[in-house]
Scaffold this active site. Structure first.
Site, short mmCIF file in Angstrom:
data_model
loop_
_atom_site.label_atom_id
_atom_site.label_comp_id
_atom_site.label_asym_id
_atom_site.label_seq_id
_atom_site.Cartn_x
_atom_site.Cartn_y
_atom_site.Cartn_z
N HIS A 14 0.66 -0.99 0.26
CA HIS A 14 0.12 0.02 -0.17
C HIS A 14 0.77 1.02 -0.21
O HIS A 14 1.22 1.53 0.56
CB HIS A 14 -1.30 -0.04 1.14
CG HIS A 14 -1.74 0.69 1.09
ND1 HIS A 14 -1.84 1.82 2.21
CD2 HIS A 14 -2.79 1.86 0.66
CE1 HIS A 14 -3.28 2.72 2.29
NE2 HIS A 14 -3.37 2.54 0.88
N HIS A 56 -2.10 11.21 -2.12
CA HIS A 56 -2.87 10.64 -1.43
C HIS A 56 -3.64 12.11 -1.27
O HIS A 56 -5.25 11.63 -1.99
CB HIS A 56 -2.24 9.80 -0.34
CG HIS A 56 -3.86 9.56 0.27
ND1 HIS A 56 -4.60 10.06 0.98
CD2 HIS A 56 -4.22 8.27 -0.15
CE1 HIS A 56 -5.76 9.33 1.52
NE2 HIS A 56 -5.64 8.01 1.30
O1 G3P Z 1 -6.31 1.72 -3.08
C1 G3P Z 1 -6.44 1.12 -1.58
C2 G3P Z 1 -6.76 2.02 -1.13
O2 G3P Z 1 -5.10 2.90 -1.01
C3 G3P Z 1 -7.46 3.22 -1.40
O3 G3P Z 1 -7.12 3.67 0.16
O4 G3P Z 1 -7.91 6.14 0.90
O5 G3P Z 1 -5.74 4.16 0.90
O6 G3P Z 1 -6.18 5.76 -1.77
P1 G3P Z 1 -6.70 5.20 0.13
MG MG Z 2 -4.98 4.52 -2.25
#
Ligand code: G3P
Ligand code: MG
Length: 251
Positions: A14, A56
């Protein structure tokens, strides 16, 4: 129903390496790779003047030494920011990378991308189209086809624009927790090959329903080995995790 091809690994890092390195930087992706990860999720959006970059949030406040909205800054302004010091001094000076640069690193090192289209508010269509077109350009060579990224987004509008710009790219529809009741219709509406859900909202019934309707299932952000094992036992196809140091990479 036949399921679409799913070349993506069972584990996906992630934002590069979760919280172990400054998210959405090349340093983070390299850190994930150092733990054996060969796939990463990244968040991609447009600068004010149309460059795709990794970030992000809608603002630079949390993950750099800059202040203000990404959409209000040129790429030149964003390129000068320090996107590492907020995390730790080891990463001082780490730049915000362009999507292009990250893709080049991933192509050279055999790292698959799950490119989350993360549009600033009001820029859903243009961001979806730009990500799709740049992805197509980057991965069009036959020798790179096996690394073609999975595009995903919470924005139905962005996914429709991505589909219209480059229909041949794989798409997944992301959903928040709780999972909306119309998740299947919304996946179908954008031609998604996968449901991408918050892992806490998944049940064996939902995974079965997705598979029965020709959809793969990915989920975020599961950081515990036992939880990930349970999700895989239900048939979840990919688990996105921050815990690259605790959950071993699974092809
Ligand atoms: O793509 C999965 C995840 O990253 C979605 O949530 O807020 O971490 O971008 P976020
Ligand atoms: Mg994400």
């Amino acid at each position: 129903m036949n399921l679409p091809a799913w070349p993506y690994p069972k584990t996906i890092a992630h934002r590069g390496a979760g919280k172990l390195a400054p998210e959405n930087t090349l340093a983070a992706i390299r850190h994930g790779v150092s733990f054996g990860y060969r796939a990463t999720e990244i968040d991609v959006k447009l600068s004010g003047d149309g460059t795709l970059l990794l970030m992000h949030d809608d603002t630079t406040n949390r993950c750099s030494d800059g202040r203000g909205r990404v959409a209000a800054k040129t790429w030149h302004q964003l390129a000068l920011l320090d996107a590492g010091s907020w995390h730790s001094k080891d990463y001082a000076g780490e730049p915000i990378p362009t999507y292009w640069r990250v893709a080049k690193y991933c192509i050279a090192n055999g790292v698959m991308l799950n490119t989350e289209i993360k549009p600033c508010i009001g820029r859903e269509r243009e961001t979806g189209a730009a990500v799709a077109l740049e992805t197509q350009a980057l991965f069009s060579a036959p020798e790179h086809a096996h690394l073609k990224p999975l595009l995903s987004s919470f924005s139905t509008e962005a996914l429709i624009a991505a589909r219209d710009a480059a229909p041949e790219l794989d798409r997944a529809h992301l959903f928040e927790n709780p999972l909306p009741t119309d998740w299947l219709a919304r996946c179908k509406a954008v031609g998604a090959i996968a449901l991408d859900a918050n892992w806490r909202t998944l049940t064996p019934d939902i995974v079965n329903e997705a598979h029965a309707n020709g959809l793969r299932v990915a989920c975020y952000t599961c950081n515990d080995q036992a939880d990930a094992e349970r999700l895989w036992s239900w048939g979840v196809d990919s688990v996105i995790t921050d815990a690259v140091d605790k959950i071993a990479f699974r092809p």
